[in-house]
Design an enzyme around this catalytic site. Structure first.
Site, PDB file in Angstrom:
ATOM      1  N   ASP A  63       0.791  -1.234   0.000  1.00 52.96           N
ATOM      2  CA  ASP A  63       0.000   0.000   0.000  1.00 52.96           C
ATOM      3  C   ASP A  63       0.824   1.286   0.000  1.00 52.96           C
ATOM      4  OD1 ASP A  63       0.993  -0.310   2.527  1.00 52.96           O
ATOM      5  OD2 ASP A  63      -0.925  -0.288   3.573  1.00 52.96           O
ATOM      6  N   HIS A  64       2.057   1.223   0.528  1.00 53.01           N
ATOM      7  CA  HIS A  64       2.799   2.467   0.760  1.00 53.01           C
ATOM      8  C   HIS A  64       3.559   2.986  -0.462  1.00 53.01           C
ATOM      9  CE1 HIS A  64       1.821   2.228   4.937  1.00 53.01           C
ATOM     10  NE2 HIS A  64       2.667   3.190   5.266  1.00 53.01           N
TER      11      HIS A  64
ATOM     12  N   ASP B  38       3.507  -0.988  11.477  1.00 52.57           N
ATOM     13  CA  ASP B  38       3.011   0.318  11.047  1.00 52.57           C
ATOM     14  C   ASP B  38       2.350   0.982  12.248  1.00 52.57           C
ATOM     15  OD1 ASP B  38       2.308   1.923   8.364  1.00 52.57           O
ATOM     16  OD2 ASP B  38       0.721   2.173   9.867  1.00 52.57           O
TER      17      ASP B  38
ATOM     18  N   ARG C 160      -2.539  12.119  10.027  1.00 55.69           N
ATOM     19  CA  ARG C 160      -1.367  12.958  10.335  1.00 55.69           C
ATOM     20  C   ARG C 160      -1.330  14.196   9.442  1.00 55.69           C
ATOM     21  NH1 ARG C 160       2.996   8.435  12.082  1.00 55.69           N
ATOM     22  NH2 ARG C 160       1.955   8.217  14.094  1.00 55.69           N
TER      23      ARG C 160
ATOM     24  N   SER D 196      11.236   6.165  16.474  1.00 56.70           N
ATOM     25  CA  SER D 196      10.511   5.000  15.976  1.00 56.70           C
ATOM     26  C   SER D 196      11.232   3.714  16.376  1.00 56.70           C
ATOM     27  CB  SER D 196      10.392   5.065  14.463  1.00 56.70           C
ATOM     28  OG  SER D 196      11.603   4.654  13.881  1.00 56.70           O
TER      29      SER D 196
ATOM     30  N   ARG E 289      12.274   1.616  14.305  1.00 51.56           N
ATOM     31  CA  ARG E 289      12.979   1.253  13.074  1.00 51.56           C
ATOM     32  C   ARG E 289      14.281   0.488  13.377  1.00 51.56           C
ATOM     33  NH1 ARG E 289      14.014   6.758  10.607  1.00 51.56           N
ATOM     34  NH2 ARG E 289      11.781   6.787  10.837  1.00 51.56           N
TER      35      ARG E 289
HETATM   36 FE1  SF4 Z   1      -1.189   4.473   4.831  1.00 57.51          FE
HETATM   37 FE2  SF4 Z   1      -0.266   5.052   7.240  1.00 57.51          FE
HETATM   38 FE3  SF4 Z   1      -1.666   6.870   5.840  1.00 57.51          FE
HETATM   39 FE4  SF4 Z   1      -2.867   4.777   6.818  1.00 57.51          FE
HETATM   40  S1  SF4 Z   1      -1.869   6.390   7.994  1.00 57.51           S
HETATM   41  S2  SF4 Z   1      -3.130   5.567   4.766  1.00 57.51           S
HETATM   42  S3  SF4 Z   1      -1.323   3.181   6.633  1.00 57.51           S
HETATM   43  S4  SF4 Z   1       0.347   6.012   5.350  1.00 57.51           S
END
Ligand code: SF4
Length: 753
Positions: free
Chosen positions: A95-96, A160, A448, A643, A645
């Protein structure tokens, strides 16, 4: 998904006895969070009265989910573990890496081309090791998990930070780094500090323009971006049971924005309806049979102050729609105060783009309510003034809302449907003109809104709201528009008002999909070949790190003495480096390039002790490596915060750094260093940091009798021939010392120890 049913059955069978044991151990009623955690204690561990915020406890999560950016290193590590198959059900979601530019089909095809080698690798490794693979275009990890895998009372980890989305269906779901995912897939327990608990009591009922999103926008305003740190947020009360399961998912998803470990709602009729609506009636039946264990004990909710560390109460009947931002998700504005805030702060009132959808807000309910507004725009002859995009969270949602005519309505309003992927939410947005860095405003239904996140432009003022508010403001093209009170002028010059949005929690005709985009793994993957091109820039198979040589370490060069904040971003930067997440050698070229050198106050400029010249940190370290000389990194307080990571620990290990010596560590990073076979040490006397000189050659003594709780000695051999001997501490337990000796935790797992 028969595997899942058996797994869930096994989890639920343990519930009655484990909850009884937990109640006995703590001697009081239990919250839902505690029930789920105690039900997932590592096999064989007896329940004890763990201290919240203090005790470290081992758990056995039921499931692992990974997105394509983080899955690469997680799976490269897993391949080192020597297992034939994953120990718990696991999935990968592509997805990313899909960039939004013109629209779903073209963008998806382009991404498939550009990322082919990464997708081929993820698909083949998934096929080999029994991991479910969701192809590019199948959807966003958290929406796909909610639709297919989340179950009440379960526990999962995901690579994630918005993994907590699954809390909407009553699952403890926590975001972790790839090394943790690798451990759990290899069948090892997973350690978590027993969380503190924040209770949020919801009373009343949502109505009109207010949506579930407004609950978390309000909570973010109360708790701020740090207020949930180390805590699980548990929602309860009549208001909670009135919310749809997907609305609850939105709230839990955005709990990441207040730093919460995760967020959760109890099992109720809405959860049951969603399970049945997504063709998981068998799970609903099983959940109904142990219903009393899938919410907190009634006493807990009657006197929440007694059982939670903090309690917040929100009356949904009085809650206003909120708009949060810009630049931070905790700057919360009730809609009635927002227009004044826009004017007072000089934020650009003209709205350029409204973006709905993403993993946070693309449920059937969200889309149908937003579409009801789009329909009004068409009916009332209002031309949408802003650009408008729709990002469906999954192919199942996309197909269903398309079948039910909503995408068509958005199209009539001028909306563009993007791929079922992260896109603009993670900066994968080829936004026209963003490079001019002009001051402008956008509003999204994402989670975000930090500077540069969506389009890379630091002057884009990004606001966050519900899909309904985003749509209304996109129609108006104006941030100061309040759809509750204001009118708009239509094409015929008439003043018209938008009616309240309307929608359905679940589709009356049920969900539908032609190709959900799922590839089941091979039953027997032993013959499957994992595809990695040895010339690849983006992927590289890992080599095991070398075992400890069995002696003390002498003559280590000081690589850098870092001053002040040194987060995982300073150690392993993101941004353009993301593309090398699966290639340890290439991504190591960003090692510590953001750290400030204490001797010259500059970044990425350290003295090469072999030549006396200054060079970039990775380049200098590569020269030491070439000569077979070990080095040491010295740091300040809370080294490695940020994070989880694992690259921040793997890169120094890969390039030949032998120890990280700091005033204090961020705990997750400290554990990551230990896992990679690195020495993570702290000054016994923090003032000894000042004794370290730029030309020091450093010895670490006491390793031959390395033991828990026993300090080591560091000798600083200064260039003028003088010496300082200092005491350094560590937190290694016996098992972690074994990791160090073996060269890494993975080496031990592989050896079957
Ligand atoms: Fe993708 Fe993270 Fe945005 Fe959700 S918050 S759409 S998982 S980038």
């Amino acid at each position: 998904m028969a595997f899942d049913i058996e797994m869930i059955k096994a989890v639920y069978e343990k519930y009655p006895s484990r909850i009884a044991a937990a109640r006995k151990a703590v001697g009081r009623p239990l919250t839902l969070t505690e029930k789920i955690l105690y039900a997932h204690l590592t096999e064989g561990d007896a329940a004890a009265a763990y201290e919240r915020g203090v005790s470290y406890v081992d758990f056995n999560p039921d499931r692992v989910a990974m997105q394509d950016a983080t899955a690469q290193m997680a799976l490269l590590q897993f391949m080192q573990a020597g297992r034939d198959k994953v120990a718990v059900p696991s999935t990968v979601h592509c997805d990313h890496l899909i960039q939004a530019e013109v629209g779903a089909t073209a963008d998806l095809n382009k991404a498939k081309d550009k990322n082919r080698e990464v997708y081929d690798f993820l698909a083949s490794v998934s096929n080999k090791y029994g991991i479910g693979f969701w192809k590019p275009g199948a959807g966003i990890i958290h929406q796909v998990v909610l639709e297919n895998y989340a179950f009440p009372g379960g526990m999962m980890i995901g690579t994630d930070s918005h993994t907590p989305n699954a809390g909407g269906l009553g699952m403890i779901a926590i975001g972790v780094g790839g090394a943790d995912a690798c451990d759990v897939m290899a069948g090892l327990p997973w350690e978590l500090k027993f969380p503190k608990l924040i209770g949020v009591k919801l009373t009343g009922k949502l109505s009109g323009w207010t949506a579930a999103k407004d609950v978390i926008l309000k909570v973010a305003g109360i708790l701020t971006v740090k207020g949930g740190t180390g805590s699980v947020v548990e929602y309860f009360g009549e208001g909670a049971t009135s919310l749809s399961a997907t609305g609850k998912g939105t709230i839990c998803n955005m709990g990441a924005e207040i730093g919460a470990t995760t967020s959760i709602f109890g099992y109720d009729e809405k959860s049951e309806a969603y399970l049945r609506g997504t063709e998981r009636g068998d799970i609903a039946d099983m959940a109904n049979a142990i219903k009393e264990h899938l919410t907190g004990d009634p006493e807990v909710y009657e006197q929440p102050e007694k059982y939670f560390d903090q309690v917040i109460e929100i009356n949904l009947s009085e809650l206003e729609p909120h708009i949060n931002g810009p630049f931070t998700p905790d700057l919360a504005w009730p809609l009635s105060k927002f227009a004044a805030a826009v004017k007072e702060n000089g934020w650009p009132a003209k709205l350029e783009v409204g973006l709905i959808g993403s993993c946070t807000n693309s449920s059937y309910e969200d889309i149908s309510r937003a579409a009801s507004l789009a329909q009004q725009a068409v009916d009332k002859k209002l031309l949408a003034k802003s650009e408008y995009t729709i990002t469906p969270g999954s192919e199942q949602v996309r197909f269903t809302v398309d079948r039910d005519g909503f995408l068509d309505i958005f199209g009539k309003m001028g909306g563009v449907v993007l791929a079922n992927a992260c896109g603009p939410c993670i900066g994968q947005w080829a936004r026209h003109g963003a490079d001019k860095q002009e001051k402008n405003s956008i509003i999204t239904s994402f989670n975000r809104n930090f500077a540069k996140r969506a389009d890379g432009n630091p002057n884009t003022h990004a606001f966050v709201a519900s899909p309904e508010i985003v749509t209304a403001l996109a129609i108006a093209g104006d941030l100061t528009f309040n759809p509750v009170t204001d009118t708009l002028t239509n094409e015929e010059g008439q003043q018209v008002k938008l009616d309240e949005p309307r929608g359905l929690e679940l589709p009356t005709k049920g969900f539908a999909v032609e190709d959900a985009g799922y590839l089941a793994p091979a039953e027997d993957g032993s013959q499957v070949e994992v595809l990695v091109d040895s010339k690849s820039e983006r992927l590289q198979l890992l080599e095991p790190f070398q075992a400890w040589e069995g002696t003390d370490l002498h003559g280590l060069k000081l690589l850098i003495k870092a001053k002040g904040k040194c987060t995982t971003d300073h150690i392993s930067m993101a941004g353009p480096w993301l593309r090398f997440r699966g290639h340890l050698d290439n991504i190591s070229n960003n090692m510590l390039i953001g750290a400030v050198n204490a001797y010259n106050g500059e970044t990425n400029k350290v003295k090469n002790q072999l030549t006396g010249e200054y060079g970039e940190v990775p380049a200098v370290q590569r020269q030491y490596k070439l000569q077979g000389i070990g080095s040491i990194v010295v740091g300040d307080e809370n080294y490695g915060e940020g994070s989880s990571r694992e690259h921040a620990a793997m890169e120094p290990r890969f390039l030949g750094v032998r120890a990280i010596l700091v005033k204090s560590f961020a705990r997750i990073h400290e554990t990551n260093l230990k896992k990679q076979g690195m020495l993570a040490l702290t000054f016994d006397n923090p003032a000894d940091y000042d004794l370290i000189q730029e030309d020091d050659a450093i010895d670490i003594l006491g390793l031959t009798s390395f033991a828990p709780g026993k300090p080591l000695t560091v000798v600083l051999n200064h260039a003028d021939g003088s010496k300082d001997e200092i005491k350094v501490n560590h937190t290694y337990n016996q098992g972690q010392i074994a990791w160090f000796k073996a060269g890494s935790a993975l080496n031990l797992i592989k050896a079957g120890v």
